[in-house]
Design a protein around this motif. Structure first.
Motif, PDB file in Angstrom:
ATOM      1  N   GLU A 170      -5.504  11.197  -4.278  1.00 35.95           N
ATOM      2  CA  GLU A 170      -6.091   9.805  -4.710  1.00 35.95           C
ATOM      3  C   GLU A 170      -5.282   8.803  -5.005  1.00 35.95           C
ATOM      4  OE1 GLU A 170      -8.594   7.486  -7.163  1.00 35.95           O
ATOM      5  OE2 GLU A 170      -9.102   9.145  -6.166  1.00 35.95           O
ATOM      6  N   LEU A 171      -3.862   8.866  -5.275  1.00 35.35           N
ATOM      7  CA  LEU A 171      -2.941   7.908  -5.679  1.00 35.35           C
ATOM      8  C   LEU A 171      -1.764   7.798  -4.734  1.00 35.35           C
ATOM      9  CD1 LEU A 171      -2.311   9.099  -9.355  1.00 35.35           C
ATOM     10  CD2 LEU A 171      -3.929   7.333  -8.555  1.00 35.35           C
ATOM     11  N   GLY A 172      -1.926   8.666  -3.599  1.00 41.37           N
ATOM     12  CA  GLY A 172      -1.251   8.379  -2.251  1.00 41.37           C
ATOM     13  C   GLY A 172      -1.049   6.936  -2.014  1.00 41.37           C
ATOM     14  N   MET A 173       0.440   6.900  -1.543  1.00 41.56           N
ATOM     15  CA  MET A 173       0.980   5.391  -1.225  1.00 41.56           C
ATOM     16  C   MET A 173       0.892   4.570  -2.270  1.00 41.56           C
ATOM     17  SD  MET A 173       1.847   6.459   1.792  1.00 41.56           S
ATOM     18  CE  MET A 173       2.455   5.003   2.513  1.00 41.56           C
ATOM     19  N   GLU A 174       0.821   4.737  -3.200  1.00 46.60           N
ATOM     20  CA  GLU A 174       0.685   4.006  -4.622  1.00 46.60           C
ATOM     21  C   GLU A 174       2.115   3.946  -5.450  1.00 46.60           C
ATOM     22  OE1 GLU A 174      -2.886   3.472  -6.621  1.00 46.60           O
ATOM     23  OE2 GLU A 174      -3.943   4.659  -5.191  1.00 46.60           O
TER      24      GLU A 174
END
Length: 489
Positions: free
Chosen positions: A434-438
């Motif tokens: 859900e929060l990948g690369m954030e």
């Protein structure tokens, strides 16, 4: 909505780097201009400018751009350095845990975040002296306290023990020593708690869109307590955000990071940017991660890793919304990403994509998402699971999965397990996709105390009891005469 313009603070802030670097003769010299830290704070407008100067630094290279991406995403298993093999070797060192105390990335972050803290300290110290609207004064002070807490929170997670500076320093005070991590967290919690008590839950005018709110402060407190492993307080702070009724999941995941998704119902905290013809209100956050070659949108850093790609469940639409590859059409339909033979295994962070800018790609207009509502829901889920409330945890976890699958009934089924260890693994997985690369994964691995295990599994040279922290820049140690290097460096 690009309503926060770039407003630089007055010339007194030119002293920032001098004070941070310990140039003790600065205060003994007469000011070169008419404006000094003693006379710059006279009016209500001065107070607003001082606070806007803190917002301004959020878009700076030293705070939320190259080294920030390097020491959050690239250092983790979510991504590799990207770009061409010989470009920015210092990020290769970060990627492979071969960095020493002279690496430019920790130096950049240390300098940038202490500069930001200096700006917050100036506002906190000087605004109370101004005769102005009392309610606005309290709100501006709360904004400054929030940011000081946020800046210290990132620093303590990167560097551990820190010098705690909460005021302008006299020349006799430049020799600072590191304070225990517990003291740093105490200062962070104090600042964020005081901010949460004063900040409004929302703003009535578009002009103030993007300013921090009480929900922002409660959300950051939830993240702080999650990092500390205080699950009772993490749950309570996450529920403050959830029960406020001010936030909701944006209907379509693939639009959150486009223009229409900026400052949406899901935005808890994002850095506002705008590619203005005059003033250059953007940042290079988009450019450093943009596609390199044809189309030429940037430098191609922060390549989503093979390991990260494999983390997604079958047909999870978040994979396509997160990763931009060769042969794919850009989100605006303007071009197809072509193979660049100079770049190995091209993939790009689609969440950082913006169209090519007539004002130059370095003036990127894309807002930088620091905290989304889905993150708060997943923090609540993790806290509730750790607090022995698996049924309640499933409610928030499955809400995130429901939004991700959209109208499909065949993908991303609800999680049903109530076994604590199994549910914990499911929540950790959900956070990653859900929060990948954030810029969240590395800090998650650290707090979960499995950074070494995970890094070695993907072939990185992680050394336990060393690489959990970055080295304090050697130049800062040499200048200070009092700072002690972190273990192993």
């Amino acid at each position: 909505m690009k309503n926060i313009q770039s407003i630089l603070m007055r010339s007194t802030l030119a002293a920032t780097l001098l004070i941070i670097s310990g140039c003790s003769d600065f205060l003994d010299k007469a000011p070169l201009g008419k404006i000094t830290s003693d006379n710059a704070f006279q009016t209500e407008e001065d107070a607003v400018l001082a606070t806007n100067a803190i917002y301004n630094v959020l878009r700076n290279w030293e705070v939320h751009v190259f080294s920030y991406v390097g020491c959050t995403d690239i250092i983790s298993d979510d991504s590799d350095k990207g770009s061409t093999p010989t470009d920015a070797n210092f990020l290769d060192e970060i990627d492979n845990f071969q960095f020493a105390a002279g690496n430019v990335a920790p130096f950049t972050l240390w300098q940038g975040y202490y500069k930001a803290i200096f700006r917050a300290n100036i506002a906190i110290e000087k605004i109370p002296e101004i005769e102005m609207n009392a309610e606005l004064k309290e709100r501006l002070l709360a904004e400054a306290k929030f940011f000081r807490g946020y800046f210290y929170f990132n620093l303590v997670r990167w560097f551990g023990e820190l010098t705690i500076i909460t005021k302008q320093l006299a020349s006799s005070e430049f020799k600072q020593v590191k304070r225990p991590v517990a003291d740093v967290y105490a200062q962070i919690i104090q600042d964020l708690t005081e901010a949460a008590a004063v900040l409004p839950s929302s703003y009535s005018t578009n002009l103030d869109k993007g300013r921090v709110t009480s929900g922002t402060a409660h959300g950051m407190l939830a993240r702080v307590y999650m990092t500390m492993g205080d699950w009772t307080k993490c749950e309570a702070q996450a529920l403050e955000v959830i029960n406020s009724g001010k936030y909701s999941l944006y209907p379509k995941y693939d639009q959150i990071f486009l223009l229409q998704g900026e400052l949406s119902s899901e935005s808890v905290f994002e850095v506002v940017a705008g590619a203005f013809d005059v003033g250059n209100g953007g940042s290079q956050f988009n450019e450093v991660q943009g596609a390199r070659g044809t189309p030429n949108l940037g430098w191609g850093f922060n390549r989503p890793s093979d390991n990260f790609v494999k983390e997604f469940e079958t047909k999870d639409p978040r994979r396509e919304a997160t990763i931009l590859g060769v042969g794919e059409t850009l989100p605006d339909g303007s071009a197809i990403v072509e193979d660049n033979p100079e770049v190995f295994g091209e993939r790009y962070n689609q969440k950082a994509w913006v169209p090519k800018q007539v004002t130059g790609n370095g003036n990127g207009p894309g807002n930088i998402r620091i905290m989304r509502y889905s993150d708060v829901l997943l923090m609540a889920a993790e806290a509730m699971n750790e607090n022995g409330k698996p049924t309640e945890a499933l409610t928030y976890l499955n809400a995130v999965r429901l939004r991700a699958r959209g109208t499909s009934s065949t993908i991303l089924p609800d999680v049903t397990t109530t076994v604590q260890a199994d549910l914990r693994a499911k929540i950790w997985h959900e956070r990653r996709v859900e929060l990948g690369m954030e810029q969240i994964r590395w800090f998650d691995l650290l707090r979960q105390k499995r950074a070494g295990e995970v890094m070695r599994l993907v072939g990185k040279n992680f050394v336990d009891n060393k690489h959990e922290l970055l080295p304090i820049p050697q130049s800062e140690i040499d200048i200070s005469g009092t700072l002690i290097q972190n273990n192993g460096y």
